[in-house]
Design a protein around this motif. Structure first.
Motif, mmCIF file in Angstrom:
data_model
loop_
_atom_site.group_PDB
_atom_site.id
_atom_site.type_symbol
_atom_site.label_atom_id
_atom_site.label_comp_id
_atom_site.label_asym_id
_atom_site.label_seq_id
_atom_site.Cartn_x
_atom_site.Cartn_y
_atom_site.Cartn_z
ATOM 1 N N VAL A 216 -8.517 -7.946 3.990
ATOM 2 C CA VAL A 216 -7.423 -7.661 4.934
ATOM 3 C C VAL A 216 -7.576 -6.232 5.480
ATOM 4 N N LYS A 217 -7.907 -5.314 4.590
ATOM 5 C CA LYS A 217 -8.074 -3.911 4.985
ATOM 6 C C LYS A 217 -9.220 -3.753 5.989
ATOM 7 N N GLN A 218 -10.318 -4.445 5.696
ATOM 8 C CA GLN A 218 -11.498 -4.413 6.565
ATOM 9 C C GLN A 218 -11.159 -4.944 7.965
ATOM 10 N N ILE A 219 -10.415 -6.054 8.008
ATOM 11 C CA ILE A 219 -10.037 -6.660 9.290
ATOM 12 C C ILE A 219 -9.111 -5.703 10.060
ATOM 13 N N ALA A 220 -8.146 -5.110 9.359
ATOM 14 C CA ALA A 220 -7.211 -4.170 10.002
ATOM 15 C C ALA A 220 -7.977 -2.986 10.599
ATOM 16 N N GLU A 221 -8.926 -2.453 9.849
ATOM 17 C CA GLU A 221 -9.718 -1.306 10.332
ATOM 18 C C GLU A 221 -10.563 -1.696 11.537
ATOM 19 N N PHE A 222 -11.155 -2.889 11.493
ATOM 20 C CA PHE A 222 -11.981 -3.371 12.599
ATOM 21 C C PHE A 222 -11.147 -3.475 13.883
ATOM 22 N N LEU A 223 -9.890 -3.908 13.741
ATOM 23 C CA LEU A 223 -9.015 -4.062 14.906
ATOM 24 C C LEU A 223 -8.361 -2.745 15.330
ATOM 25 N N GLY A 224 -8.561 -1.701 14.523
ATOM 26 C CA GLY A 224 -7.970 -0.405 14.843
ATOM 27 C C GLY A 224 -6.499 -0.335 14.515
ATOM 28 N N PHE A 225 -6.045 -1.172 13.574
ATOM 29 C CA PHE A 225 -4.650 -1.174 13.150
ATOM 30 C C PHE A 225 -4.500 -0.253 11.949
ATOM 31 N N SER A 226 -3.688 0.768 12.089
ATOM 32 C CA SER A 226 -3.475 1.707 10.987
ATOM 33 C C SER A 226 -2.195 1.324 10.233
ATOM 34 N N LEU A 227 -2.374 0.858 8.999
ATOM 35 C CA LEU A 227 -1.219 0.395 8.212
ATOM 36 C C LEU A 227 -1.247 0.987 6.809
ATOM 37 N N PRO A 228 -0.064 1.238 6.237
ATOM 38 C CA PRO A 228 -0.034 1.767 4.868
ATOM 39 C C PRO A 228 -0.546 0.738 3.860
ATOM 40 N N GLU A 229 -1.022 1.239 2.720
ATOM 41 C CA GLU A 229 -1.583 0.385 1.666
ATOM 42 C C GLU A 229 -0.632 -0.727 1.233
ATOM 43 N N GLU A 230 0.657 -0.384 1.112
ATOM 44 C CA GLU A 230 1.605 -1.400 0.628
ATOM 45 C C GLU A 230 1.762 -2.548 1.632
ATOM 46 N N LYS A 231 1.596 -2.238 2.938
ATOM 47 C CA LYS A 231 1.677 -3.293 3.968
ATOM 48 C C LYS A 231 0.444 -4.193 3.875
ATOM 49 N N ILE A 232 -0.710 -3.567 3.691
ATOM 50 C CA ILE A 232 -1.967 -4.334 3.522
ATOM 51 C C ILE A 232 -1.821 -5.267 2.320
ATOM 52 N N GLN A 233 -1.255 -4.737 1.232
ATOM 53 C CA GLN A 233 -1.096 -5.529 0.009
ATOM 54 C C GLN A 233 -0.132 -6.699 0.227
ATOM 55 N N SER A 234 0.960 -6.456 0.944
ATOM 56 C CA SER A 234 1.935 -7.540 1.151
ATOM 57 C C SER A 234 1.343 -8.629 2.061
ATOM 58 N N ILE A 235 0.507 -8.221 3.029
ATOM 59 C CA ILE A 235 -0.161 -9.202 3.896
ATOM 60 C C ILE A 235 -1.155 -10.025 3.071
ATOM 61 N N ALA A 236 -1.867 -9.350 2.168
ATOM 62 C CA ALA A 236 -2.817 -10.054 1.283
ATOM 63 C C ALA A 236 -2.063 -11.028 0.369
ATOM 64 N N ASP A 237 -0.951 -10.592 -0.189
ATOM 65 C CA ASP A 237 -0.145 -11.457 -1.079
ATOM 66 C C ASP A 237 0.346 -12.697 -0.329
ATOM 67 N N ASN A 238 0.708 -12.488 0.933
ATOM 68 C CA ASN A 238 1.217 -13.567 1.770
ATOM 69 C C ASN A 238 0.118 -14.569 2.153
ATOM 70 N N ALA A 239 -1.148 -14.125 2.020
ATOM 71 C CA ALA A 239 -2.278 -14.939 2.476
ATOM 72 C C ALA A 239 -3.064 -15.585 1.331
ATOM 73 N N THR A 240 -2.526 -15.560 0.106
ATOM 74 C CA THR A 240 -3.212 -16.289 -0.968
ATOM 75 C C THR A 240 -3.067 -17.780 -0.684
ATOM 76 N N PHE A 241 -3.983 -18.583 -1.217
ATOM 77 C CA PHE A 241 -3.927 -20.026 -0.980
ATOM 78 C C PHE A 241 -2.589 -20.587 -1.484
ATOM 79 N N GLN A 242 -2.165 -20.115 -2.649
ATOM 80 C CA GLN A 242 -0.923 -20.600 -3.249
ATOM 81 C C GLN A 242 0.277 -20.297 -2.359
ATOM 82 N N SER A 243 0.331 -19.057 -1.876
ATOM 83 C CA SER A 243 1.452 -18.647 -1.033
ATOM 84 C C SER A 243 1.493 -19.451 0.270
ATOM 85 N N MET A 244 0.324 -19.611 0.904
ATOM 86 C CA MET A 244 0.260 -20.348 2.167
ATOM 87 C C MET A 244 0.561 -21.834 1.955
ATOM 88 N N SER A 245 0.050 -22.368 0.852
ATOM 89 C CA SER A 245 0.255 -23.783 0.535
ATOM 90 C C SER A 245 1.739 -24.071 0.271
#
Length: 305
Positions: A216-245
């Motif tokens: 998630v961090k790599q993708i954000a950096e590639f797109l030039g999106f500057s976000l705090p670590e906790e936001k990156i973590q919450s996006i990652a948590d939201n994107a686990t297979f279990q969470s999405m399922s």
């Protein structure tokens, strides 16, 4: 709400394909098979003249290589950086380039930036303007054995695609490129030529599974999106297979059980015979061994017993 309109559109497609014969479910355009319920020749023709903005983002993946997963991540990243919260639901209307009627390209002109588009199209069939404007292109690949198995289950669960009687039959079709969106290996070879371009990022399903936060961090950096670590973590948590399922019924409606199956790495071992495994090993060797993309796929790690 964006997800409501998305599920409504899918319901319409499913209703339209009810009772159709297998051969009526597919359409061929320029020698490539596509699902007839979603794809129309007029849309492909209109696609050639699509207007592309420099700040557009394109998510490209061969079917069953992680499209919905990374779509969700892009969705959440775009929402996180959007200053005008009223625009967020529009940004979330992810546009599958090859789906729908050609009139949609006119509507796209009114969408606020950044617009996010997704496609399974072969690299050569993506509008030339995407490459000319140097818009950001995020390409997702998955090891070919897991992609094939996931695609087999997708074919047989999806009312918009013909049923394939056996895994053995599907395997041969997959290897010959006689499936929707054609050959996995042709897709891979085409993207291998673009590995070093700065507006293109290639990420793999497997590296995301190993380190979702890092992906998630790599993708954000590639797109030039500057976000705090906790936001990156919450996006990652939201994107686990279990969470999405868990939320899939709400986000994808009837399409949920078709899209969300296992999300595993290594599931190919449950279906591949020894001969099939060797046949794909030989195909990989012939097409991708020694290439940069081949090395990135870590074939020996994920595709050998």
């Amino acid at each position: 709400m964006a997800t409501d309109s998305f599920t409504r559109e899918l319901d319409k497609v499913f209703d339209a394909v009810k009772g159709k014969k297998s051969e009526e479910l597919l359409v061929t355009y320029k020698g490539v098979l596509y699902p007839a319920g979603m794809c129309h020749a007029e849309t492909f023709q209109a696609l050639d003249t699509m207007e592309v903005r420099k700040d557009d983002v394109f998510l490209v993946a061969y079917p069953k290589c992680g499209t919905n997963w990374v779509r969700q991540i892009l969705n959440d990243l775009a929402s996180a950086v959007s200053k005008n919260k009223e625009e967020v639901s529009t940004v979330q209307l992810m546009q599958m380039l090859e789906f729908g009627a050609p009139e949609k390209f006119q509507k796209m002109k009114n969408l606020p930036s950044p617009r996010i588009f997704i496609t399974h199209l072969h690299c050569d069939d993506i509008p030339k303007a995407v490459f000319e404007t140097k818009a950001k292109i995020l390409v997702v690949f998955r090891n070919p054995k897991d992609a094939a198995v996931s695609y087999y289950h997708f074919y047989n669960k999806n009312p918009g695609l013909p049923n394939i009687s056996s895994w053995d039959e599907f395997f041969q079709k997959f290897m010959c490129g006689e499936v929707c969106w054609s050959s996995y290996f042709d897709h891979a070879l085409a993207w291998n030529k673009h590995m070093d371009e700065e507006n293109i990022m290639i990420i793999t399903y497997e590296e995301m599974k190993e380190n979702l936060h890092g992906g998630v961090k790599q993708i954000a950096e590639f797109l030039g999106f500057s976000l705090p670590e906790e936001k990156i973590q919450s996006i990652a948590d939201n994107a686990t297979f279990q969470s999405m399922s868990n939320k899939s019924q709400e986000t994808h409606g009837k399409f949920a059980p078709i899209i969300f199956r296992k999300g595993d790495v290594g599931d190919w071992k449950n279906l591949f015979t020894e001969d099939q495994s060797q046949e794909m090993d030989a195909k990989f060797e012939e097409c991708l061994a020694g290439t940069k993309l081949g090395a990135k796929l870590k074939y020996d790690k994920y595709c050998k017993y």
